[in-house]
Design a protein around this motif. Structure first.
Motif, PDB file in Angstrom:
ATOM      1  N   THR A 126     -13.010  29.212  25.616  1.00 11.14           N
ATOM      2  CA  THR A 126     -14.231  29.098  25.043  1.00 11.14           C
ATOM      3  C   THR A 126     -14.792  30.675  25.374  1.00 11.14           C
ATOM      4  OG1 THR A 126     -14.930  28.217  27.013  1.00 11.14           O
ATOM      5  CG2 THR A 126     -14.731  26.874  24.890  1.00 11.14           C
ATOM      6  N   ARG A 239     -27.044  35.488  17.740  1.00 14.99           N
ATOM      7  CA  ARG A 239     -26.631  34.266  18.649  1.00 14.99           C
ATOM      8  C   ARG A 239     -27.142  34.237  19.883  1.00 14.99           C
ATOM      9  NH1 ARG A 239     -20.751  34.232  15.299  1.00 14.99           N
ATOM     10  NH2 ARG A 239     -20.943  36.422  15.732  1.00 14.99           N
ATOM     11  N   LYS A 248     -17.358  24.387  27.763  1.00 15.10           N
ATOM     12  CA  LYS A 248     -17.424  23.931  26.406  1.00 15.10           C
ATOM     13  C   LYS A 248     -18.420  25.178  25.920  1.00 15.10           C
ATOM     14  CE  LYS A 248     -15.313  20.020  26.087  1.00 15.10           C
ATOM     15  NZ  LYS A 248     -13.792  19.971  25.299  1.00 15.10           N
ATOM     16  N   GLN A 250     -21.202  26.267  22.977  1.00 18.20           N
ATOM     17  CA  GLN A 250     -22.128  26.015  21.733  1.00 18.20           C
ATOM     18  C   GLN A 250     -22.823  27.183  21.391  1.00 18.20           C
ATOM     19  OE1 GLN A 250     -23.934  21.823  22.134  1.00 18.20           O
ATOM     20  NE2 GLN A 250     -23.842  22.342  24.229  1.00 18.20           N
ATOM     21  N   GLN A 252     -26.293  28.820  19.006  1.00 15.97           N
ATOM     22  CA  GLN A 252     -27.413  28.786  18.165  1.00 15.97           C
ATOM     23  C   GLN A 252     -27.634  30.054  17.602  1.00 15.97           C
ATOM     24  OE1 GLN A 252     -31.074  28.299  20.302  1.00 15.97           O
ATOM     25  NE2 GLN A 252     -32.266  27.609  18.599  1.00 15.97           N
ATOM     26  N   SER A 256     -32.860  29.716  13.773  1.00 17.38           N
ATOM     27  CA  SER A 256     -32.227  28.169  13.533  1.00 17.38           C
ATOM     28  C   SER A 256     -32.463  27.596  14.894  1.00 17.38           C
ATOM     29  CB  SER A 256     -30.821  28.188  13.192  1.00 17.38           C
ATOM     30  OG  SER A 256     -30.184  26.959  13.069  1.00 17.38           O
ATOM     31  N   ALA A 258     -30.842  24.653  15.466  1.00 15.41           N
ATOM     32  CA  ALA A 258     -29.528  23.853  15.282  1.00 15.41           C
ATOM     33  C   ALA A 258     -28.615  24.314  16.540  1.00 15.41           C
ATOM     34  CB  ALA A 258     -28.837  23.859  13.994  1.00 15.41           C
ATOM     35  N   ILE A 259     -28.068  23.412  17.195  1.00 14.72           N
ATOM     36  CA  ILE A 259     -27.027  24.054  18.233  1.00 14.72           C
ATOM     37  C   ILE A 259     -25.514  23.375  18.045  1.00 14.72           C
ATOM     38  CG2 ILE A 259     -26.287  23.952  20.760  1.00 14.72           C
ATOM     39  CD1 ILE A 259     -29.419  23.851  21.238  1.00 14.72           C
ATOM     40  N   GLU A 260     -24.660  24.263  17.687  1.00  9.45           N
ATOM     41  CA  GLU A 260     -23.206  23.600  17.203  1.00  9.45           C
ATOM     42  C   GLU A 260     -22.254  24.111  18.129  1.00  9.45           C
ATOM     43  OE1 GLU A 260     -22.544  25.199  12.983  1.00  9.45           O
ATOM     44  OE2 GLU A 260     -24.559  23.695  12.525  1.00  9.45           O
ATOM     45  N   ALA A 261     -21.171  23.154  17.973  1.00  7.08           N
ATOM     46  CA  ALA A 261     -19.936  23.532  19.083  1.00  7.08           C
ATOM     47  C   ALA A 261     -19.148  24.439  18.162  1.00  7.08           C
ATOM     48  CB  ALA A 261     -19.190  22.191  19.432  1.00  7.08           C
ATOM     49  N   VAL A 262     -18.297  25.472  19.145  1.00  2.00           N
ATOM     50  CA  VAL A 262     -17.554  26.368  18.389  1.00  2.00           C
ATOM     51  C   VAL A 262     -16.297  25.823  18.775  1.00  2.00           C
ATOM     52  CG1 VAL A 262     -16.674  28.732  18.528  1.00  2.00           C
ATOM     53  CG2 VAL A 262     -19.161  28.273  19.003  1.00  2.00           C
ATOM     54  N   ASP A 263     -15.285  25.795  17.766  1.00  2.10           N
ATOM     55  CA  ASP A 263     -14.029  25.493  17.409  1.00  2.10           C
ATOM     56  C   ASP A 263     -13.133  26.535  18.189  1.00  2.10           C
ATOM     57  OD1 ASP A 263     -14.389  22.851  16.520  1.00  2.10           O
ATOM     58  OD2 ASP A 263     -14.501  23.358  14.672  1.00  2.10           O
TER      59      ASP A 263
END
Length: 311
Positions: A126, A239, A248, A250, A252, A256, A258-263
């Motif tokens: 990560t 970002r 982990k 994440q 944003q 926005s 929205a908070i999203e996980a990064v693969d």
């Protein structure tokens, strides 16, 4: 020859990595009990009796990994350097106090030894991904981090004398190193502390802010008498990168909520202690990129001493 010093839980994690790489190594421990536990886990019987006894006979050591207890780090590392070992990866913080770290730096310079401090979170999948995206965005504009420790939990842990009193170096430096690795090394910093704990008398609450060498602004806080957890947030013009928990990532995006996980590819971090495999790989091939040199660690430890009210 690769030498692994220590036979405890952390040494077992290093041994798993070295075995998977197909790297032959020798292990040195102090007690028969830890050596037997190591052998049961890894299938290798360590030399028992400590590093001084091991080095009393002739050995050619190309790389040494020091994974002993915090209170033994300085003595063990110094012994290896004095006996001609030139490449060392030492568990954080290298020494229990700022003075210990300074002594090691002098010794390393006198003996032309390369010492790296093992901050394995620098090598998390990560973190590697975040650094790529931060560079893509044009760099860090600001960042913040929380360094709260769970005082009640730490109080119950048995540690050698002095380890808890220097807990910021012994443990909390994990989060400060990661924050400054991602955000940049401070050029200026203002620090504030308050409170006290039975096992950490100099401070229990921490706050501060500053500016990095690259011009990014940062702030931090930590209250060891209140709930909390380690966390880092790094901002660019595009970002917000959120490490909470640290393992982990994440994101944003600008404009926005929205908070999203990064693969990311976490195969190595799932199979071994997170970050450890790539850290060892960099060390063994003498690739300084991303490793924390003792010189860098000493510079930052002087900042940590200010943050923790140790100076």
């Amino acid at each position: 020859m690769i030498l692994l010093v220590g036979a405890g839980p952390m040494a077992i994690q290093y041994a798993k990595v070295l075995q998977s790489m197909g790297k032959p190594f020798v292990v040195v421990g102090r007690s028969q009990q830890s050596a037997d536990s190591f052998n049961a886990s890894i299938g290798i019987q360590p030399f028992v009796g400590g590093i001084e006894a091991f080095l009393s006979s002739a050995h050619s050591i190309s790389h040494a990994i020091v994974a002993v207890s915090v209170d033994q780090l300085e003595r063990t590392t110094a012994c290896l350097v004095e006996n001609g070992v030139k490449n060392l990866l030492v568990e954080k913080p290298g020494g229990m106090t700022l003075e210990a770290i300074e002594r090691l730096q002098i010794l390393a310079q006198m003996n032309f030894a390369s010492i790296y401090i093992a901050y394995n979170r620098r090598f998390l999948a990560t973190v590697i991904k975040a650094r790529e995206l931060i560079e893509e965005d044009g760099g860090v504009t600001s960042f913040s981090f929380e360094l709260t420790e769970w005082a009640d939990t730490v109080q119950k842990i048995f540690k050698a004398d002095g380890v808890k009193e220097n807990w910021f170096f012994s443990n909390t430096s994990h989060i400060t190193d990661l924050a400054f690795y991602l955000g940049g090394t401070p050029r200026e910093i203002a620090t504030f502390t308050g409170g006290s704990l039975p096992w950490h008398s100099r401070a229990a609450r921490f706050a501060g802010a500053g500016v990095t060498e690259q011009g990014a602004l940062f702030s931090y806080s930590g209250d060891w008498e209140a709930p909390g957890r380690w966390a880092v947030e790094v901002l660019t013009r595009k970002r917000r990168f959120i490490f909470k928990p640290l393992e982990k990532l994440q994101v944003q995006l600008l404009n926005s909520v929205a908070i999203e996980a990064v693969d990311v590819d976490e195969e190595l971090d799932a199979k071994y202690k997170p970050g450890l495999y790539l850290q060892v790989a960099h060390f063994l091939r003498c690739d300084e990129a991303n490793l924390c040199s003792l010189t860098e660690h000493l510079k930052k430890s002087r900042l940590y001493a200010r943050i923790a009210a140790y100076d």
